[in-house]
Design a protein around this motif. Structure first.
Motif, short mmCIF file in Angstrom:
data_model
loop_
_atom_site.label_atom_id
_atom_site.label_comp_id
_atom_site.label_asym_id
_atom_site.label_seq_id
_atom_site.Cartn_x
_atom_site.Cartn_y
_atom_site.Cartn_z
N GLU A 1 0.83 -1.18 0.00
CA GLU A 1 0.00 0.00 0.00
C GLU A 1 0.87 1.23 0.00
OE1 GLU A 1 -1.45 1.09 4.42
OE2 GLU A 1 -1.89 -0.96 3.81
N GLY B 1 0.59 -3.37 -5.84
CA GLY B 1 1.47 -4.24 -6.61
C GLY B 1 2.77 -3.53 -6.93
N ASP B 2 3.17 -3.54 -8.19
CA ASP B 2 4.41 -2.86 -8.58
C ASP B 2 4.17 -1.43 -9.06
OD1 ASP B 2 3.18 -3.37 -11.00
OD2 ASP B 2 4.90 -4.40 -11.90
N GLU C 1 3.68 1.20 -7.01
CA GLU C 1 3.80 2.11 -5.87
C GLU C 1 4.31 3.49 -6.27
OE1 GLU C 1 7.74 -0.13 -5.85
OE2 GLU C 1 5.66 -0.75 -6.03
N HIS D 1 5.57 3.95 1.05
CA HIS D 1 5.15 2.66 0.53
C HIS D 1 5.40 1.62 1.61
CE1 HIS D 1 6.03 -1.22 -1.62
NE2 HIS D 1 4.78 -0.99 -1.93
N TYR D 2 4.37 0.87 1.97
CA TYR D 2 4.48 -0.21 2.94
C TYR D 2 4.24 -1.52 2.20
CZ TYR D 2 4.14 3.36 6.54
OH TYR D 2 4.38 4.45 7.32
N GLY D 3 5.29 -2.34 2.08
CA GLY D 3 5.19 -3.65 1.46
C GLY D 3 5.00 -4.71 2.53
N SER D 4 5.06 -5.97 2.11
CA SER D 4 4.87 -7.06 3.07
C SER D 4 5.91 -7.03 4.18
CB SER D 4 4.95 -8.41 2.34
OG SER D 4 3.90 -8.51 1.43
N TRP D 5 7.17 -6.81 3.83
CA TRP D 5 8.24 -6.83 4.83
C TRP D 5 9.11 -5.58 4.78
CZ3 TRP D 5 7.57 -10.29 8.46
CH2 TRP D 5 6.85 -11.44 8.15
N THR D 6 8.70 -4.62 3.99
CA THR D 6 9.52 -3.41 3.82
C THR D 6 8.67 -2.16 3.88
OG1 THR D 6 9.27 -3.41 1.42
CG2 THR D 6 11.14 -4.65 2.31
N TYR D 7 9.31 -1.07 4.07
CA TYR D 7 8.67 0.23 3.98
C TYR D 7 9.71 1.22 3.50
CZ TYR D 7 11.00 1.24 8.38
OH TYR D 7 11.95 1.40 9.35
#
Length: 112
Positions: free
Chosen positions: A1, A81-82, A84, A101-107
């Motif tokens: 997101e 998705g891609d 962001e 951007h907040y990914g599954s394991w990253t921000y």
């Protein structure tokens, strides 16, 4: 997101632009929604998550909550998705600030 601050005057423009470009959008508005950002964690699972969210990420959560309390909105483009970078650019191009951007394991910070 992808998450960003939408000053009250730009909120609708940002939301409309994101939706026009195919993004699902969620909005938190003003002081009434500030409690939805759980800084301290109310249960054990939340406390564990917050333990790992130290530093810059936790600072951004505090800033989002402060902006809500000041009457602004927090806009979230979900399931980007891609895309962001595109979502972040839309938000900033329409007056948004502090884009993350907040990914599954990253921000990571996309824009100031």
């Amino acid at each position: 997101e992808v998450v960003g601050i939408a000053p009250a005057q730009q909120r609708n423009d940002i939301v409309d632009a994101l939706r026009t470009n195919g993004f699902e959008v969620e909005v938190l508005d003003g002081p009434g929604d500030a409690s939805q950002i759980d800084i301290d964690g109310d249960n054990l699972a939340s406390k564990v998550v917050r333990f790992f969210q130290q530093g810059e990420e936790l600072d951004s959560l505090r800033a989002f909550k402060a902006q809500l309390e000041a009457g602004n909105s927090v806009v979230r483009a979900l399931a980007v998705g891609d895309r962001e970078e595109e979502a972040g650019k839309i938000i900033v191009d329409h007056g948004g600030e502090m884009i993350w951007h907040y990914g599954s394991w990253t921000y990571r910070k996309l824009h100031d």
